[in-house]
Scaffold this active site. Structure first.
Site, PDB file in Angstrom:
ATOM      1  N   HIS A  12      37.559  38.296  45.769  1.00 52.34           N
ATOM      2  CA  HIS A  12      38.611  37.936  46.725  1.00 52.34           C
ATOM      3  C   HIS A  12      38.470  38.721  48.031  1.00 52.34           C
ATOM      4  O   HIS A  12      37.822  39.776  48.086  1.00 52.34           O
ATOM      5  CB  HIS A  12      39.996  38.175  46.113  1.00 52.34           C
ATOM      6  N   GLU A  96      41.833  41.281  36.950  1.00 51.87           N
ATOM      7  CA  GLU A  96      41.182  42.575  37.194  1.00 51.87           C
ATOM      8  C   GLU A  96      41.454  43.555  36.061  1.00 51.87           C
ATOM      9  O   GLU A  96      42.396  43.392  35.275  1.00 51.87           O
ATOM     10  CB  GLU A  96      41.657  43.141  38.539  1.00 51.87           C
TER      11      GLU A  96
END
Length: 218
Positions: A12, A96
């Site tokens: 990202h 994550e």
């Protein structure tokens, strides 16, 4: 391995926390303006390295990954100027690393607390206390990455697969792909909004391109 497609990884774009070095696991922070521009730049990289329309696009459940995918043109129909790939599939296993008690802290802050030269890939994280995320060790992250690969392998028989997620989980996933052990992810440095291409040759998994950004295209 008999896959015909490659596995493309996209981290990202920048957030306030990634820019300041704060460990961002479960905290759902948005992209900054710079991060949004980086995500748009990733589209140019993907246009160069993708071999046709993706067979599958899978994303993390966090908004920073999903917004990056959209700005990069993933899931946007080719007729509308996007990269196609159909509606991105949200995979919880692409979230994550859960940093537990270290969520929101920088590496210098963690080292000051511990009094040592802490490294996440070597030393793991401390469990979170009340009101904190529980924390996750490297082997648990690697197990999630194994599940992701198992989930997407069938689609590799139809073409390229793109995964949009986060720095640490993608580094672990790449190490798992390489059959190198998850600790090897420590050596696979990955910038925000960078693209990587994992491939296989004669049945041996490898890295075709790593950490590509618009300025590095040749």
């Amino acid at each position: 391995m008999s896959e015909t497609g490659r596995l493309l990884l996209l981290r990202h774009g920048a957030t306030e926390w990634s820019t300041s070095g704060r460990h961002t696991g479960s905290t759902d922070v948005p992209l900054t303006e710079v991060g949004e521009e980086q995500a748009r730049g990733a589209s140019r990289v993907l246009h160069r390295v993708l071999e046709g329309e993706p067979a599958l696009v899978a994303v993390s459940p966090r908004q920073r990954a999903q917004r990056t995918a959209r700005l990069a043109g993933l899931g946007v129909p080719v007729a509308d100027g996007g990269l196609g790939g159909g509606e991105p599939v949200v995979l919880e296993d692409l979230a994550e690393w859960d940093y537990g008690a270290y969520e929101g802290l920088t590496t210098p802050q963690i080292r000051e607390q511990r009094g040592d030269d802490w490294r996440v890939f070597r030393d793991g994280v401390a469990p979170g206390g009340q009101g904190q995320p529980p924390g996750e060790q490297l082997e648990q992250v690697a197990a999630r990455c194994e599940r992701v690969l198992e989930r997407v392998r069938p689609a590799l028989g139809r073409g390229d697969v793109v995964l949009v997620a986060h720095g640490h989980v993608l580094r672990v996933l790449a190490a798992v792909w390489l059959e190198a052990g998850p600790q090897a992810g420590a050596q696979l440095l990955l910038d925000t909004a960078a693209v990587c291409v994992l491939d296989a040759e004669h049945g041996v998994p490898g890295v075709r391109r790593w950490n590509l950004t618009p300025g590095l295209l040749t």
